[in-house]
Design a protein around this motif. Sequence first.
Motif, PDB file in Angstrom:
ATOM      1  N   MET A   1      42.067  42.423  40.243  1.00 42.81           N
ATOM      2  CA  MET A   1      41.602  43.751  40.565  1.00 42.81           C
ATOM      3  C   MET A   1      40.299  43.659  40.619  1.00 42.81           C
ATOM      4  SD  MET A   1      43.328  46.662  40.964  1.00 42.81           S
ATOM      5  CE  MET A   1      45.010  46.211  40.243  1.00 42.81           C
ATOM      6  N   HIS A   2      39.696  44.657  41.809  1.00 45.93           N
ATOM      7  CA  HIS A   2      38.260  44.698  41.876  1.00 45.93           C
ATOM      8  C   HIS A   2      37.726  45.993  41.955  1.00 45.93           C
ATOM      9  CE1 HIS A   2      37.726  40.759  43.564  1.00 45.93           C
ATOM     10  NE2 HIS A   2      38.909  40.477  43.713  1.00 45.93           N
ATOM     11  N   GLU A   3      36.694  46.604  41.265  1.00 50.97           N
ATOM     12  CA  GLU A   3      36.123  47.767  41.328  1.00 50.97           C
ATOM     13  C   GLU A   3      35.350  47.940  42.497  1.00 50.97           C
ATOM     14  OE1 GLU A   3      33.838  51.101  38.596  1.00 50.97           O
ATOM     15  OE2 GLU A   3      34.500  49.319  37.658  1.00 50.97           O
ATOM     16  N   LEU A   4      35.520  49.265  43.338  1.00 50.43           N
ATOM     17  CA  LEU A   4      35.093  50.054  44.405  1.00 50.43           C
ATOM     18  C   LEU A   4      34.207  51.086  44.185  1.00 50.43           C
ATOM     19  CD1 LEU A   4      37.976  49.465  46.914  1.00 50.43           C
ATOM     20  CD2 LEU A   4      36.171  47.759  46.270  1.00 50.43           C
ATOM     21  N   LYS A   5      33.245  51.252  44.911  1.00 47.88           N
ATOM     22  CA  LYS A   5      32.616  52.728  45.070  1.00 47.88           C
ATOM     23  C   LYS A   5      32.422  53.014  46.321  1.00 47.88           C
ATOM     24  CE  LYS A   5      27.925  50.467  45.100  1.00 47.88           C
ATOM     25  NZ  LYS A   5      26.661  50.374  44.631  1.00 47.88           N
ATOM     26  N   VAL A   6      32.381  54.264  46.362  1.00 50.93           N
ATOM     27  CA  VAL A   6      32.170  55.044  47.837  1.00 50.93           C
ATOM     28  C   VAL A   6      30.669  54.861  48.128  1.00 50.93           C
ATOM     29  CG1 VAL A   6      32.242  57.053  49.026  1.00 50.93           C
ATOM     30  CG2 VAL A   6      34.166  56.588  47.518  1.00 50.93           C
ATOM     31  N   VAL A   7      30.448  54.199  49.335  1.00 51.75           N
ATOM     32  CA  VAL A   7      28.976  54.162  49.810  1.00 51.75           C
ATOM     33  C   VAL A   7      28.857  54.918  51.080  1.00 51.75           C
ATOM     34  CG1 VAL A   7      28.581  51.769  48.645  1.00 51.75           C
ATOM     35  CG2 VAL A   7      29.643  52.128  51.096  1.00 51.75           C
ATOM     36  N   GLU A   8      29.694  55.448  51.801  1.00 50.65           N
ATOM     37  CA  GLU A   8      29.631  56.216  53.075  1.00 50.65           C
ATOM     38  C   GLU A   8      31.045  56.879  53.134  1.00 50.65           C
ATOM     39  OE1 GLU A   8      27.706  54.807  56.615  1.00 50.65           O
ATOM     40  OE2 GLU A   8      27.675  52.871  55.558  1.00 50.65           O
ATOM     41  N   ILE A   9      30.556  58.299  53.715  1.00 49.96           N
ATOM     42  CA  ILE A   9      31.587  59.013  54.299  1.00 49.96           C
ATOM     43  C   ILE A   9      31.065  59.608  55.665  1.00 49.96           C
ATOM     44  CG2 ILE A   9      33.266  61.277  53.642  1.00 49.96           C
ATOM     45  CD1 ILE A   9      32.048  61.210  50.973  1.00 49.96           C
ATOM     46  N   ARG A  10      31.910  58.916  56.712  1.00 53.15           N
ATOM     47  CA  ARG A  10      31.633  59.319  58.011  1.00 53.15           C
ATOM     48  C   ARG A  10      32.327  60.276  58.529  1.00 53.15           C
ATOM     49  NH1 ARG A  10      29.294  53.678  60.253  1.00 53.15           N
ATOM     50  NH2 ARG A  10      27.974  53.027  58.495  1.00 53.15           N
ATOM     51  N   VAL A  11      31.868  61.428  58.823  1.00 55.28           N
ATOM     52  CA  VAL A  11      32.640  62.454  59.833  1.00 55.28           C
ATOM     53  C   VAL A  11      31.772  62.735  60.997  1.00 55.28           C
ATOM     54  CG1 VAL A  11      33.881  64.743  59.652  1.00 55.28           C
ATOM     55  CG2 VAL A  11      33.663  63.224  57.514  1.00 55.28           C
ATOM     56  N   SER A  12      32.400  62.707  62.261  1.00 59.19           N
ATOM     57  CA  SER A  12      31.629  62.806  63.462  1.00 59.19           C
ATOM     58  C   SER A  12      32.179  64.339  64.021  1.00 59.19           C
ATOM     59  CB  SER A  12      31.978  61.837  64.580  1.00 59.19           C
ATOM     60  OG  SER A  12      31.317  62.227  65.615  1.00 59.19           O
TER      61      SER A  12
ATOM     62  N   PRO B   1      36.623  49.482  54.933  1.00 62.76           N
ATOM     63  CA  PRO B   1      36.620  50.728  55.526  1.00 62.76           C
ATOM     64  C   PRO B   1      37.945  51.225  55.738  1.00 62.76           C
ATOM     65  CG  PRO B   1      36.584  48.862  57.134  1.00 62.76           C
ATOM     66  CD  PRO B   1      36.415  48.485  55.751  1.00 62.76           C
ATOM     67  N   ILE B   2      38.136  52.605  55.240  1.00 63.37           N
ATOM     68  CA  ILE B   2      39.357  53.356  55.452  1.00 63.37           C
ATOM     69  C   ILE B   2      39.296  54.388  56.517  1.00 63.37           C
ATOM     70  CG2 ILE B   2      41.203  54.478  54.540  1.00 63.37           C
ATOM     71  CD1 ILE B   2      40.503  53.027  51.705  1.00 63.37           C
ATOM     72  N   TRP B   3      39.888  54.511  57.629  1.00 59.60           N
ATOM     73  CA  TRP B   3      40.164  55.601  58.569  1.00 59.60           C
ATOM     74  C   TRP B   3      40.903  56.717  57.972  1.00 59.60           C
ATOM     75  CZ3 TRP B   3      38.781  50.727  60.169  1.00 59.60           C
ATOM     76  CH2 TRP B   3      37.696  50.510  60.905  1.00 59.60           C
ATOM     77  N   MET B   4      40.745  57.957  58.254  1.00 60.72           N
ATOM     78  CA  MET B   4      41.658  58.665  57.851  1.00 60.72           C
ATOM     79  C   MET B   4      41.654  60.129  58.435  1.00 60.72           C
ATOM     80  SD  MET B   4      39.477  59.910  54.361  1.00 60.72           S
ATOM     81  CE  MET B   4      39.533  57.966  53.804  1.00 60.72           C
ATOM     82  N   SER B   5      42.355  61.071  58.215  1.00 56.29           N
ATOM     83  CA  SER B   5      42.278  62.558  58.951  1.00 56.29           C
ATOM     84  C   SER B   5      41.139  63.149  58.629  1.00 56.29           C
ATOM     85  CB  SER B   5      43.333  63.258  58.315  1.00 56.29           C
ATOM     86  OG  SER B   5      43.426  63.673  56.960  1.00 56.29           O
ATOM     87  N   HIS B   6      40.740  64.067  59.259  1.00 51.64           N
ATOM     88  CA  HIS B   6      39.545  65.006  58.767  1.00 51.64           C
ATOM     89  C   HIS B   6      39.914  65.735  57.480  1.00 51.64           C
ATOM     90  CE1 HIS B   6      37.262  64.759  62.583  1.00 51.64           C
ATOM     91  NE2 HIS B   6      38.250  64.455  63.156  1.00 51.64           N
ATOM     92  N   GLY B   7      41.031  65.973  57.128  1.00 53.76           N
ATOM     93  CA  GLY B   7      41.216  66.950  55.929  1.00 53.76           C
ATOM     94  C   GLY B   7      40.934  65.846  55.076  1.00 53.76           C
ATOM     95  N   GLY B   8      41.546  64.559  55.136  1.00 54.08           N
ATOM     96  CA  GLY B   8      41.083  63.747  53.848  1.00 54.08           C
ATOM     97  C   GLY B   8      39.647  63.380  53.564  1.00 54.08           C
ATOM     98  N   ALA B   9      38.855  63.201  54.874  1.00 52.11           N
ATOM     99  CA  ALA B   9      37.597  63.038  54.635  1.00 52.11           C
ATOM    100  C   ALA B   9      36.882  64.036  53.961  1.00 52.11           C
ATOM    101  CB  ALA B   9      36.785  62.760  56.217  1.00 52.11           C
TER     102      ALA B   9
END
Length: 167
Positions: free
Chosen positions: A1-12, A33-41
């Motif tokens: 198991m690896h710990e992660l951190k959020v480094v970017e949130i990209r919404v265009s 990288p995880i692509w998602m809906s606008h609502g999720g972002a």
Amino acid sequence: MHELKVVEIRVSTGEAVPLVVLEEVAGLHRLLPIWMSHGGASAIFSATEDPDPERPNIHDLAWRLVESGAEDLEAVRIIAYEDGQFYAELVLGSRCVAARPSDAIAFAMRAGCPIQCVDEVLDEAGIDPADGVPPAEAAGADDEVERFREFLDSVNPDDFTGESGES
């Protein structure tokens, strides 16, 4: 198991699909990288701001319900990657509850708890920042990496200001 951190949130403001980029805290510092809906972002982005206690959004309300329960949110985990879709869960004491990755990440950011990822997901979908290629050549992973590269090539700082760019 690896710990992660959020480094970017990209919404265009254009037609580009929103993206959250997680980074491995230790080790190879692979990017996920995880692509998602606008609502999720939007939910993840709103978790970076102070909540409105009088008018909570759905994630803040749900988080209040979790906080009022007997078990604390210990971590969120990204547990699978299949056919271009990520799967996550909330770790609540001895229980695990399935969640969309965007919701799980928003909860983790609000709760200040760790975001974890299983080895298999990072091996399959993670990107080594040193060479920009996935560590494992899984079916479909090349397409995902290529979409990520195209997005990075087409984005500019004005995409993140929320302004139309007009003077």
